[in-house]
Design an enzyme around this catalytic site. Structure first.
Site, PDB file in Angstrom:
ATOM      1  N   VAL A 197     -25.146   5.251  -3.803  1.00 21.68           N
ATOM      2  CA  VAL A 197     -25.134   3.871  -3.307  1.00 21.68           C
ATOM      3  C   VAL A 197     -23.733   3.445  -2.902  1.00 21.68           C
ATOM      4  O   VAL A 197     -23.514   2.887  -1.818  1.00 21.68           O
ATOM      5  CB  VAL A 197     -25.704   2.900  -4.372  1.00 21.68           C
ATOM      6  CG1 VAL A 197     -25.587   1.451  -3.898  1.00 21.68           C
ATOM      7  CG2 VAL A 197     -27.156   3.243  -4.673  1.00 21.68           C
TER       8      VAL A 197
ATOM      9  N   ILE B  42     -35.620  -4.521  -0.783  1.00 18.29           N
ATOM     10  CA  ILE B  42     -36.566  -5.631  -0.626  1.00 18.29           C
ATOM     11  C   ILE B  42     -35.911  -6.947  -1.034  1.00 18.29           C
ATOM     12  O   ILE B  42     -35.455  -7.083  -2.175  1.00 18.29           O
ATOM     13  CB  ILE B  42     -37.824  -5.411  -1.484  1.00 18.29           C
ATOM     14  CG1 ILE B  42     -38.481  -4.070  -1.153  1.00 18.29           C
ATOM     15  CG2 ILE B  42     -38.808  -6.546  -1.289  1.00 18.29           C
ATOM     16  CD1 ILE B  42     -39.615  -3.702  -2.079  1.00 18.29           C
TER      17      ILE B  42
ATOM     18  N   LYS C 299     -36.310  -3.956 -14.772  1.00 18.41           N
ATOM     19  CA  LYS C 299     -36.530  -4.819 -13.612  1.00 18.41           C
ATOM     20  C   LYS C 299     -37.479  -5.963 -13.958  1.00 18.41           C
ATOM     21  O   LYS C 299     -37.303  -7.092 -13.479  1.00 18.41           O
ATOM     22  CB  LYS C 299     -37.080  -3.977 -12.455  1.00 18.41           C
ATOM     23  CG  LYS C 299     -36.101  -2.913 -11.972  1.00 18.41           C
ATOM     24  CD  LYS C 299     -36.763  -1.931 -11.018  1.00 18.41           C
ATOM     25  CE  LYS C 299     -35.784  -0.850 -10.586  1.00 18.41           C
ATOM     26  NZ  LYS C 299     -36.419   0.197  -9.753  1.00 18.41           N
TER      27      LYS C 299
END
Length: 429
Positions: free
Chosen positions: A16, A137, A206
């Site tokens: 990332v 998202i 999450k």
């Protein structure tokens, strides 16, 4: 437009982090126009400085992340190290130095989000973390900003791409769990040690973050009831298909009907093929949000990977940089409701139970009586028998999880029940 650049410290430069650095470099002019000032990568903290990092000036590389944050000229830190330490100490150090933070660290936020938010608020700084949940998202910001005036009652979603890939392959090809896992590993969707994914730890972190945002209360990782999907079998998928369902690993967050508590859970479940989440394939993520005024909303897209996650990080970077220029901060933690998190036993849903039983008269009546004694109403029963053995599949009406657990324990004590082959919740109806 301001000409002095906002300086950014990048903490971590793996999959990332390297994508974040690449996008900051290749889209520098666009980012400048969108923010109203240039953003400059001022340093990159890594563990292995000898590793070749294409497109990154070697002069920016350092192994001393603390010294980088204490240089005195850093405006924003991007933390993509992951894990609890040293990430927690570095984020705290950043706040002490007057540096706003963008993080993708779901594990840390699920465990210590309240303390980090408090530190950011005390320092008058931002803590943004869109990339911590569902990759590219847009989900965190819509929930805590776009829906801030609404009341969210339920969130149900697929928030782990690895498990969705495995379950999708089991469903579409008839593969067993291990075979599907091996394919996911070969394609790079699963880590060499897939425990965090397949046992639901990643999804639970999450879920804790999303529950806190949705219900304006503090939900920690330990508050989330978690079950993995390693026991899901081809037989479970066959039963699901007979019911017009498929199986997904779901994170489900609910506000109680009386509004006085919430529940947060992660587990595999059967969902009807007519539900939007049933059509989420491969390693994609999707989250279904039910709000009082907005109704039902669906967020869908790639939930992991370097470029998708970097996209979310850069979105936060732009927002935080704009706040810096405006000498303002964005929304922080909202935990005013202080709602308790109820145990899994309070959850009410339907169940699919598969039993191995003796194939003789009276067994079905015995099983039905056991369900009735524990207050669990049966919807349908299917029985198949051969050579003195039989399989019995029971689908219940909605019942508390505690009642179902008591029923299963009682069933196991029956002489006519050889074993409980599987228990699965039925959701999304």
């Amino acid at each position: 437009m301001r000409t002095r650049p906002l300086k950014v410290a990048l903490l971590g430069c793996g999959v990332v982090g390297s994508e974040v650095a690449r996008i900051m470099t290749t889209h520098a002019d666009d980012l400048t126009q969108r923010i109203g000032a240039p953003v400059e990568l001022a340093g990159v903290a890594v563990r292995r400085p000898s590793k070749v990092r294409e497109g990154i000036d070697p002069a920016l590389i350092t192994t001393d992340a603390t010294a980088l944050l204490k240089r005195g000229d850093i405006d924003i830190a991007i933390e993509v190290i992951g894990g609890i330490e040293p990430a927690r100490t570095l984020i705290t150090t950043a706040f002490e130095q007057g540096i706003s933070v963008v993080s993708a660290n779901k594990a840390l936020l699920a465990q210590d989000g309240a303390a980090l938010h408090a530190a950011a608020e005390a320092a008058g700084l931002d803590l943004y973390y869109e990339a911590a949940v569902a990759g590219a998202i847009p989900l965190v910001r819509p929930m805590r900003e776009s829906l801030a005036g609404d009341k969210i009652n339920r969130v149900m979603g697929i928030v782990n791409g690895t498990t969705n890939f495995i379950l999708d392959k089991m469903d579409s090809t008839g593969a067993g769990y291990q075979e599907a896992l091996d394919e996911a590993t070969a394609l790079g969707y699963a880590e060499a040690d897939p425990t965090a994914d397949v046992e639901g730890y990643d999804a639970a972190a999450k879920a804790a973050i999303l529950a806190g945002i949705a219900f304006h209360t503090r939900v920690r990782l330990d508050d989330v009831s978690r079950e993995g999907m390693t026991e899901v079998s081809a037989a479970d998928f066959a039963s699901a298909k007979r019911m017009g369902c498929t199986i997904k690993l779901l994170a489900i967050l609910e506000r109680a009907a009386d509004g006085e508590s919430v529940t947060a859970r992660v587990h595999p479940a059967m969902i009807p093929l007519s539900h939007p989440l049933a059509s989420v394939r491969e390693a994609y993520n999707a989250v279904f949000v039910e709000a009082e005024a907005a109704g039902r909303l669906m967020f869908y897209g790639p939930g992991a990977g370097g470029a998708p996650t970097a996209s979310a990080v850069l979105g936060d970077l732009v927002a935080v940089a704009r706040n810096k220029l405006a000498e303002a901060t964005g929304p922080g933690e909202s935990a005013y409701t202080q709602l308790p998190v109820s145990p899994m036993g309070d959850v009410v849903t339907r169940y699919h139970i598969s039993l191995d039983v003796a194939d003789k008269p009276g067994v079905l009546a015995q099983v039905a009586t056991t369900f009735a004694e524990h207050g669990v109403s049966i919807d349908t029963v299917r029985q198949q028998g051969k050579d003195g053995e039989a399989s019995l599949v029971v689908v219940t009406h909605r019942a508390p999880d505690a009642a179902l657990s008591g029923t299963v324990e009682a069933l196991r004590r029956l002489d006519t029940v050889r074993g409980v082959a599987s228990i699965m919740r039925v959701e999304g109806e």
